[in-house]
Design an enzyme around this catalytic site. Structure first.
Site, short mmCIF file in Angstrom:
data_model
loop_
_atom_site.label_atom_id
_atom_site.label_comp_id
_atom_site.label_asym_id
_atom_site.label_seq_id
_atom_site.Cartn_x
_atom_site.Cartn_y
_atom_site.Cartn_z
N LYS A 200 0.82 -1.22 0.00
CA LYS A 200 0.00 0.00 0.00
C LYS A 200 0.86 1.27 0.00
O LYS A 200 2.05 1.22 0.27
CB LYS A 200 -0.94 0.00 1.21
CG LYS A 200 -1.93 -1.15 1.20
CD LYS A 200 -2.87 -1.06 0.00
CE LYS A 200 -4.03 -2.04 0.05
NZ LYS A 200 -3.64 -3.44 -0.05
C1 PLP Z 1 -9.95 -2.18 -1.63
C2 PLP Z 1 -9.38 -3.05 -0.57
N1 PLP Z 1 -10.12 -3.35 0.51
C3 PLP Z 1 -9.65 -4.11 1.51
C4 PLP Z 1 -8.38 -4.62 1.47
C5 PLP Z 1 -7.94 -5.54 2.56
O1 PLP Z 1 -6.80 -5.11 3.22
P1 PLP Z 1 -5.81 -6.16 3.91
O2 PLP Z 1 -5.06 -6.85 2.82
O3 PLP Z 1 -4.94 -5.31 4.77
O4 PLP Z 1 -6.64 -7.10 4.70
C6 PLP Z 1 -7.55 -4.35 0.38
C7 PLP Z 1 -6.18 -4.90 0.30
O5 PLP Z 1 -5.60 -5.03 -0.73
C8 PLP Z 1 -8.06 -3.54 -0.67
O6 PLP Z 1 -7.33 -3.25 -1.74
#
Ligand code: PLP
Length: 431
Positions: A200
């Site tokens: 990210k």
């Molecule tokens: C749009 C979106 N929502 C939720 C998430 C979930 O995040 P995490 O991977 O930290 O659980 C991501 C992760 O790539 C995402 O791109």
């Protein structure tokens, strides 16, 4: 006109210039993690200031949020927000048909059914008109996603939510720093969820997430939810009493310390990224048949992912299938050293987990809500068109020093466009 690399010509982006690391790990990050390791406050439930509480304060201060709660990842953040807002069995949650899978899974984790809405063809974000069409008596929340770093239409979404008395949880996983009419995304709805996963824009050294809200009570509910339902207060010994349903969604101090160090350099990185990406997109915008991502007026785009759409007709290829042009361009650009890729191969409702109505026990949550099941191939014309005619660039442009590499990428695009006759031959054959 130079010969395409795919046909034996010189490769535009030489192999030794392709590597741009992300995240950018520097001595400050290493020191922060080692200091945290020596600091004896490795988890968030220790009394007093610890790296986790310092990150919460730093994040809130940097972007202007009132309350911030650090959690183990972005998916847990979405689930906790839904739980804290009382979303549960029998409820429906409207989510966009184009997103990362976590946006659709989080409601299911709370035994609520995701209901998918189509997207806008320019921002790639949830279409407020389609949201309104899909509201039922069971709708409890909307999760707009600020996909790729572009703010969703928060004016319309909050207006619809207010009218129908439903909650808004912003999925800002891809968009820290993006703004909508001067307000930071994540802080506009009832709650906002961020991901600090290592790819990210503001990463940790692994997995992490953050929740933000203006509502102190909601923040407390999120804190209890991340810690087994317990109440952890400064100056009070932990009593191990669970006051409500909770999970273990805590973040550890090493992850927090790494992100604090990254946050210190965020402004410098963000300035460079805005400059590099804007110059790159301005060059590509000159190419016929190529639609570059744009920041809408009065918004700041975080440029997490760059999605390009290709229009066969404007390319002079009337009648050629968009997938054929996309596939051809992908092959030719990759041969030049530009790592074009597809981000999301299908609309979320076509994912097997949703088509099969996978869930808990005897078909929950689907058997409770009787929510419209999804049928692969049904509906969502804009999402389908976008997936069919677009490619993305990921991660390479996040590095503040990526300007030169993006310049080479632009050279490669221009070279491929200069060979449009050849592109046309390949695309027609593929079509
Ligand atoms: C749009 C979106 N929502 C939720 C998430 C979930 O995040 P995490 O991977 O930290 O659980 C991501 C992760 O790539 C995402 O791109």
């Amino acid at each position: 006109m130079s010969k395409l690399a795919a046909l034996g010509g010189t490769v535009t982006v030489p192999t030794d210039r392709r590597h741009v690391p992300w995240p950018l790990v520097q001595d400050e990050d290493r020191k922060a993690v080692l200091d945290a390791l020596d600091g004896a406050r490795l988890v968030s439930d220790t009394d007093g200031v610890n790296p986790v509480s310092a990150l919460e304060e730093g994040w809130a201060r940097r972007f202007g949020f009132e309350h911030c709660v650090a959690v183990s990842n972005g998916t847990a953040a979405l689930s906790l927000a839904l739980a804290a807002l009382g979303v549960g069995p029998g409820d429906e949650v409207i989510v966009p048909a184009l997103s990362f899978i976590a946006t659709g899974l989080a409601p299911v984790h709370q035994m609520a059914a995701p209901v998918f809405a189509d997207i806008d063809p320019v921002t790639f974000n949830i279409d407020p008109d389609d949201v309104e069409r899909r509201i039922t008596a069971r709708t409890k929340a909307i999760i707009p996603v600020h996909l790729h770093g572009a703010p969703a239409d928060m004016d319309r979404i909050t207006e619809i939510a207010r009218k129908h008395g439903i909650a808004v949880i912003e999925d800002a996983a891809q968009a820290p720093g993006a703004t909508h009419r001067g307000r930071p995304v994540g802080g506009i709805g009832d709650a906002g969820a961020f991901s600090l996963q290592v790819s990210k824009n503001i990463p940790t050294c692994g997995e992490g997430g953050l929740l933000v809200t203006r509502d102190a009570e909601l923040a407390e509910a999120m804190r209890r939810g991340r810690q087994f339902g317990e109440v952890i207060e400064a100056g009070r010994e932990r009593d191990y009493i669970s006051y409500g349903l909770g999970w273990n969604h805590k973040m550890n101090a090493l992850q927090a310390a790494f992100t604090i160090a990254q946050l210190d350099r965020y402004e410098e990185y963000e300035r460079a990224r805005q400059h590099n990406v804007t110059e790159f997109l301005a060059r590509l915008a000159q190419l016929p048949g190529l639609r570059v991502p744009t920041a809408l007026p009065d918004t700041t785009h975080a440029w997490h992912i760059l999605r390009f759409r290709f229009d066969p007709a404007a390319f002079g290829l009337d009648g050629v299938r968009p997938e054929a042009l996309r596939g051809t361009l992908r092959r030719l650009l990759r041969a030049e050293g530009v790592p074009m890729s597809q981000y999301q191969l299908m609309p979320l409702p076509d994912q097997k987990v949703f088509v099969d109505r996978a869930g808990f026990g005897s078909g929950y949550p689907w058997s409770v809500t009787g929510a419209p099941g999804t049928v692969a191939g049904e509906d969502y014309p804009v999402t389908r068109a976008v997936i069919a005619d677009s490619l993305t660039l990921q991660k390479r442009h996040l590095h503040p020093g990526a300007g030169e590499l993006l310049g080479l990428y632009a050279d490669a695009f221009e070279k491929v466009w200069a060979n449009r006759d050849m592109v046309a031959t390949f695309a027609k054959a593929a079509s």
